[in-house]
Design an enzyme around this catalytic site. Structure first.
Site, PDB file in Angstrom:
ATOM      1  N   LYS A 185       0.396  -1.485  -0.172  1.00 32.64           N
ATOM      2  CA  LYS A 185       0.216  -0.058   0.040  1.00 32.64           C
ATOM      3  C   LYS A 185       1.206   1.103   0.240  1.00 32.64           C
ATOM      4  CE  LYS A 185      -3.891  -2.345   2.336  1.00 32.64           C
ATOM      5  NZ  LYS A 185      -4.278  -2.693   3.161  1.00 32.64           N
TER       6      LYS A 185
ATOM      7  N   GLN B  74      -4.323  -1.272   9.889  1.00 37.65           N
ATOM      8  CA  GLN B  74      -4.260  -3.482   9.525  1.00 37.65           C
ATOM      9  C   GLN B  74      -5.173  -3.968  10.314  1.00 37.65           C
ATOM     10  OE1 GLN B  74      -2.798  -3.637   6.176  1.00 37.65           O
ATOM     11  NE2 GLN B  74      -3.954  -5.454   6.200  1.00 37.65           N
TER      12      GLN B  74
ATOM     13  N   ASP C  71     -10.839   2.831   4.786  1.00 37.26           N
ATOM     14  CA  ASP C  71     -11.129   1.356   4.616  1.00 37.26           C
ATOM     15  C   ASP C  71     -12.789   1.391   4.890  1.00 37.26           C
ATOM     16  OD1 ASP C  71      -9.471  -0.631   5.160  1.00 37.26           O
ATOM     17  OD2 ASP C  71      -8.611   0.323   7.482  1.00 37.26           O
TER      18      ASP C  71
HETATM   19  N1  GUN Z   1      -6.345  -6.938   6.865  1.00 33.86           N
HETATM   20  C1  GUN Z   1      -7.236  -7.574   5.819  1.00 33.86           C
HETATM   21  N2  GUN Z   1      -7.810  -7.044   4.840  1.00 33.86           N
HETATM   22  C2  GUN Z   1      -8.134  -5.743   5.429  1.00 33.86           C
HETATM   23  C3  GUN Z   1      -8.256  -4.872   4.809  1.00 33.86           C
HETATM   24  O1  GUN Z   1      -8.734  -4.002   3.526  1.00 33.86           O
HETATM   25  N3  GUN Z   1      -7.903  -3.570   5.053  1.00 33.86           N
HETATM   26  C4  GUN Z   1      -6.956  -3.405   6.821  1.00 33.86           C
HETATM   27  N4  GUN Z   1      -7.509  -2.304   7.392  1.00 33.86           N
HETATM   28  N5  GUN Z   1      -6.796  -4.362   7.399  1.00 33.86           N
HETATM   29  C5  GUN Z   1      -7.123  -5.608   6.358  1.00 33.86           C
END
Ligand code: GUN
Length: 303
Positions: A62, A106, A129
């Site tokens: 990311k 995350q 998110d």
């Molecule tokens: N863990 C797995 N997928 C995601 C996501 O789309 N966002 C976040 N913040 N954590 C994750």
């Protein structure tokens, strides 16, 4: 911007998520350039708690997407032992920082930290998110002013850009998680263009999952069971979307493990109408949607 690349020799039915994500990022790059001309550089903060190897990889990807697009990113790495209240204090600071338009914590988080409390603490206007209850509620209500969770939003975009019709389609979603399964079902059953599907969610208590799967025009596997979907569970010609990322033992490899999806790709690809490879299908789209949400969040500060 990198050129589309794929590790697969793509047969005609394979949906190239990497190439579609690159296309979206090219479109976003123009919006970022325009925002920067108008004095706004989109800013995104990542928060990673602990040293989970998968989370390190995801946050790294990311960060790379931000750098390629001209989005300013910063990453806050806090120890696994951090208390919930210290994490909430960090989020309060990030919420107040006007340089930041998006905040991403995350998941998964350590057991002593309540994910629901953390996700509710990020300001809804910075919740790129789409996990804050306000944004979850807007999704359920069909209110497009909220942020949509990135993985299901990316799958919607894959379906549109691969010309897979959803109107009246039978869709089966395997998995009822808050990150993929539930929001996926909500998006697909919404009244409107590129939605309007008849959706079934299957989960661990579903009787005869295979029978549900065989009815599906679109089958979305997001339950986290390696190679769960076999060829006898797929209607010939169906679209199969594989969200799974499962690490399994692989004694022959250097690391002793490998990643596999929720779909038995070798068995299912020959009979599917369309299928996402894994890797190279859903994953890059999740990141493209995160960038899209961040650019929208920054754009809203000009309105
Ligand atoms: N863990 C797995 N997928 C995601 C996501 O789309 N966002 C976040 N913040 N954590 C994750």
């Amino acid at each position: 911007m990198p050129s589309p690349k794929s590790i697969y020799p793509h047969p005609d039915n394979v949906v190239d998520g990497r190439a579609i994500a690159v296309q979206i990022q090219r479109e976003l790059a123009q919006r970022v350039a325009e925002l920067r001309r108008r004095g706004v550089t989109p800013g995104l903060a990542f928060v990673r708690v602990g040293e989970d190897p998968a989370s390190k990889v995801y946050v790294g990807r990311k960060e790379k997407a931000c750098a390629e697009l001209g989005v300013a990113s910063e990453t806050h790495i806090v120890p696994e032992s951090t208390s919930e209240s210290d994490l909430l204090a960090l989020l309060a600071k990030l919420n107040a920082d006007t340089r930041l338009h998006g905040i991403l914590v995350q998941a998964p988080l350590p057991k002593h930290i309540r994910e629901s409390v953390v996700f509710s603490t990020v300001l809804p206007s910075k919740d790129v998110d789409g996990f804050h209850p306000v944004n979850v509620g807007k999704l359920m209500l069909g209110d497009a002013s909220g942020f949509r969770p990135c993985t299901p939003a990316g799958i919607m975009e894959l379906l549109v850009r691969s010309a897979v019709p959803t109107d009246g389609a039978e869709v089966v979603v395997l998995g009822r998680g808050n990150i993929v399964g539930k929001p996926m079902a909500a998006m697909l059953c919404q009244k409107g263009k590129n939605a309007n599907a008849t959706v079934t969610i299957c989960h661990s208590a579903t009787r005869d999952i295979a029978a549900h799967c065989r009815r599906a025009d679109i089958l979305i596997a997001a339950m986290g069971v390696p190679k769960f979907v076999k060829s006898d569970m797929v209607k010939p010609g169906a679209t199969v979307i594989d969200v799974g990322v499962n690490r399994v033992p692989d004694p022959g490899s250097r690391t002793g493990t490998k990643l596999v999806g929720d779909v038995d790709y070798a068995a299912v690809q020959p009979i599917a109408g369309r299928i996402t490879p894994n890797p190279g299908g859903v994953g890059p789209m999740t990141i493209a949607m995160l960038m899209q949400n961040t650019v929208s969040a920054a754009g809203k500060t000009l309105n």
